[in-house]
Scaffold this active site. Structure first.
Site, PDB file in Angstrom:
ATOM      1  N   ASP A  61       0.846  -1.190   0.000  1.00  0.00           N
ATOM      2  CA  ASP A  61       0.000   0.000   0.000  1.00  0.00           C
ATOM      3  C   ASP A  61       0.884   1.244   0.000  1.00  0.00           C
ATOM      4  O   ASP A  61       1.988   1.243   0.564  1.00  0.00           O
ATOM      5  CB  ASP A  61      -0.872   0.051   1.259  1.00  0.00           C
ATOM      6  CG  ASP A  61      -1.946  -1.025   1.278  1.00  0.00           C
ATOM      7  OD1 ASP A  61      -2.181  -1.645   0.226  1.00  0.00           O
ATOM      8  OD2 ASP A  61      -2.533  -1.232   2.353  1.00  0.00           O
ATOM      9  N   MET A  62       0.394   2.312  -0.602  1.00  0.00           N
ATOM     10  CA  MET A  62       1.152   3.558  -0.644  1.00  0.00           C
ATOM     11  C   MET A  62       1.603   3.991   0.756  1.00  0.00           C
ATOM     12  O   MET A  62       2.735   4.438   0.952  1.00  0.00           O
ATOM     13  CB  MET A  62       0.309   4.670  -1.281  1.00  0.00           C
ATOM     14  CG  MET A  62       1.016   6.006  -1.392  1.00  0.00           C
ATOM     15  SD  MET A  62       0.003   7.279  -2.193  1.00  0.00           S
ATOM     16  CE  MET A  62      -1.157   7.639  -0.859  1.00  0.00           C
TER      17      MET A  62
END
Length: 215
Positions: A61-62
């Site tokens: 995930d970012m």
């Protein structure tokens, strides 16, 4: 949600050889390009600027920091992807969560599915959700927060974040699944991919690599 503006720091390489690359991805940087020119800056693009043959194997995930594995060439991409698909890659994450789970270690077994009206959110669905399992172990408790070691046994999107929020212990700083004090407790998502272990497809050597926790 804030505009996408990852820090322009150099890529932090943990390991690199003729077959694969392992980096320590910072929080706030996409693993792969997002939609639109403004989201072209990402981990794979930064690595490809130095290693043009680098290809994506998996994603973080970012907001999650930590170990991100890339292949050098399509043959190695297939080999490494196969390790993930067969469950032959050991993964461990560190997370700071609201409260302290009881018991202090255990397994979270909750099926997950995309919450389509609210994408990219995921949700628990006992009827049509995909099997999703996470092992957790409490490492320490301080000031009402616990540091957990997390071992995902499956690889669903947002799995760790949803599982912990659902049992009442959201990850600190999680803009999707934490609220109030748990959200405000950290300036970033307190989730870090700390360890990857696997057998190198080209050398048959067991690799066990770690990235220090930045929070």
């Amino acid at each position: 949600m804030n505009a996408y503006a990852p820090a322009p720091a150099p890529v932090s390489y943990i390991y690199c050889d003729d077959h694969l690359i392992l980096i320590d991805k910072p929080s706030g940087l996409l693993s792969v390009p997002g939609r639109g020119f403004e989201k072209a800056d990402c981990a794979i693009a930064r690595v490809q600027s130095e290693f043009p043959d680098a290809l994506t194997v998996h994603r973080l995930d970012m907001a999650t920091s930590g170990l991100l594995l890339m292949a050098r060439g399509k043959d190695m991409q297939r080999a490494l992807s196969g390790l993930f698909e067969r469950g032959e890659v050991e993964k461990a994450y560190l997370a700071d969560v609201w409260g302290a789970p009881s018991p202090t270690r255990g397994e979270i077994d909750l099926p997950l599915i995309t919450d389509w009206p609210n994408r990219p959110l995921q949700k628990v669905d006992h009827d049509i959700g995909k099997p999703s399992r996470t092992l957790y172990e409490t490492l320490s408790v301080q000031n009402g927060h616990a540091r957990l070691k997390l071992t995902p046994l499956t690889g669903r999107s947002h799995q760790l974040r949803v599982h912990l929020a659902t049992i009442g212990h959201p990850i600190l700083g999680d803009e999707f699944y934490a609220t109030g004090e748990a959200l405000a407790a950290r300036p970033r998502l307190a989730l870090h991919a700390a360890l990857l272990a696997f057998v190198h497809p080209a050398t048959d050597e067991r690799m066990e690599l770690e990235a220090p926790c930045p929070f």
